[in-house]
Design a protein around this motif. Sequence first.
Motif, PDB file in Angstrom:
ATOM      1  N   MET A 155      41.456  43.368  39.552  1.00 61.41           N
ATOM      2  CA  MET A 155      42.843  43.220  39.958  1.00 61.41           C
ATOM      3  C   MET A 155      43.829  43.619  38.867  1.00 61.41           C
ATOM      4  O   MET A 155      45.048  43.611  39.097  1.00 61.41           O
ATOM      5  CB  MET A 155      43.104  41.776  40.400  1.00 61.41           C
ATOM      6  CG  MET A 155      42.352  41.409  41.668  1.00 61.41           C
ATOM      7  SD  MET A 155      42.265  39.618  42.027  1.00 61.41           S
ATOM      8  CE  MET A 155      43.987  39.180  42.088  1.00 61.41           C
TER       9      MET A 155
ATOM     10  N   GLU B 167      44.963  42.089  36.493  1.00 68.53           N
ATOM     11  CA  GLU B 167      45.957  41.044  36.268  1.00 68.53           C
ATOM     12  C   GLU B 167      45.864  40.484  34.847  1.00 68.53           C
ATOM     13  O   GLU B 167      46.729  39.746  34.408  1.00 68.53           O
ATOM     14  CB  GLU B 167      45.731  39.896  37.266  1.00 68.53           C
ATOM     15  CG  GLU B 167      46.058  40.246  38.714  1.00 68.53           C
ATOM     16  CD  GLU B 167      47.534  40.148  39.004  1.00 68.53           C
ATOM     17  OE1 GLU B 167      48.234  39.418  38.295  1.00 68.53           O
ATOM     18  OE2 GLU B 167      48.001  40.809  39.945  1.00 68.53           O
TER      19      GLU B 167
ATOM     20  N   ASN C 202      47.323  42.144  46.401  1.00 70.12           N
ATOM     21  CA  ASN C 202      45.991  41.781  45.938  1.00 70.12           C
ATOM     22  C   ASN C 202      45.052  41.388  47.064  1.00 70.12           C
ATOM     23  O   ASN C 202      43.843  41.616  46.993  1.00 70.12           O
ATOM     24  CB  ASN C 202      46.090  40.652  44.907  1.00 70.12           C
ATOM     25  CG  ASN C 202      46.575  41.152  43.564  1.00 70.12           C
ATOM     26  OD1 ASN C 202      45.977  42.023  42.957  1.00 70.12           O
ATOM     27  ND2 ASN C 202      47.688  40.594  43.093  1.00 70.12           N
TER      28      ASN C 202
END
Length: 502
Positions: free
Chosen positions: A473, A475, A141
């Motif tokens: 990202m 996520e 990341n």
Amino acid sequence: MKSFPLLVSLSIWASSAYATDDFSAIDKYVNAAKKEIGLPSGTAIAVVKEGKIVYEGYFGYANIKENKKVTAETAFYIASITKPMFALSTLLLEHNGDIKDSTSMAEMFPKQDFLKFDADKVQLKHLMSCSSGIENDALLNTLAFTGNHNLKQRHRLLSASVKNQRNPLGQFQYTNLGFNIASIWVDDFYSQSWQKILSETIYQPLGMNHTSSYMSDAAKKSIEVARPYGLTGKDPTAILPFEKSDITMHAAGGTIATASDLGLFLIAQLNQGIVNGKQVFPAEVIKKSHQQLVSHNGSFLDFKRTGYAWGWQIGPYKGSRMLHHFGGVAGTHTHSSFIPEHNIGLVVLNNENNISQYLTNAISDIVYSILLDDGDANKKAEKHILAMRTIASEEQANIKKWNDIKAKKASSRVMQLSLDKQKYVGVFHHPLWGKLNIKLLKSGAFEVRLGEVSTIATAYTKLDTMRVEFSEMNEGGKVLTYKLKNGEVKGLTLFGENFNKV
């Protein structure tokens, strides 16, 4: 949504050998599909056959609101199509005697401490085939999104790599990690960036003059780069907030290129390293780059995957062995594929990711049907146009439904803070992730910034917590939990990591 003219500007090179290749079905499909989608984002196509680019097609806009159309000189951020180019570069470095495919991470980084896996067993070929058996979310990341790194920090991140308990050494799991690790070795060994080495070994020899792994080269070389779009926002014609910079370009996904430049790369793959009559790369190196390193069983839409080579997915397509690699992040979907048996290949670049994967999948079917004389391409185009009508409607409905759910959840929650709001702002530091900045806006909302990515925090269900989502990202939403002592904020936890207040 505003209506835009979807004009196509294309050039076709055709010798007598290609006189029977009629690519008009591609134009018919792409223009009609984009009308069904309702977003005139850009698409660039290059088709390769027997050592030549036999078709180029350019559709839509590189910049919608500025009415800048995609042209032959428009570069796109190509994401993971960087992988096979970087992997080939490492094989060229091996050919020069600088490294071996069997070189271990312990040998690559003799001064590095690896405490949580056996670095003597992880070799370069494992890194280049997504089978290293290690993981490191902070490194991934940081290099791709936050940009909180320099050479010293990259080594600190590298040391934090751990054994992957779910996918051991030699087992395939798609990841950027191996390419990122190899790029750190390149930086060390050559005392210059992996970007420069990639340019010297791949881009320059091929004459890829509109290709770079530095975003800053776009301005320096007057290269127009397609801006990123997506269907998920309130205004799909608005440029997405996160765009790549030099610090977030990485060896697993850090290149801008035109379709025709990537066509040159495919020609080298198909012709044993020969491009325009010149032996650009050694034939044995190209051959080795196509050798399967690990087997696996997967698929992406119409593309079955049975193995992975040096940055190439391998699998059957229309009855032949195909090597391919795609790329996709917010605002980008890219495709690169070739079939050695028939000396044909395809590049498709898009500056939108939600619907473009389906657009590209259909383009592939039409293109390879033409090249392989596999059915009526115009009938296939008509079928795909009808399919896109359904896909676009369903995709937009799903996006609206998901946005409504998120908005409903957000509106039903109230941020529960035990201290004055100003107490929660400041700089928080983690030795791997770097500095996280939290700012209180005039609106009363909290902006959370981690290097190059930022978001507006929303309420969560527990006291002294916030929900943050760095959408770039991938996520998903994460809970940020503050750590308080004696009425003061001392730190917070995020991604399962402790950040101390500076």
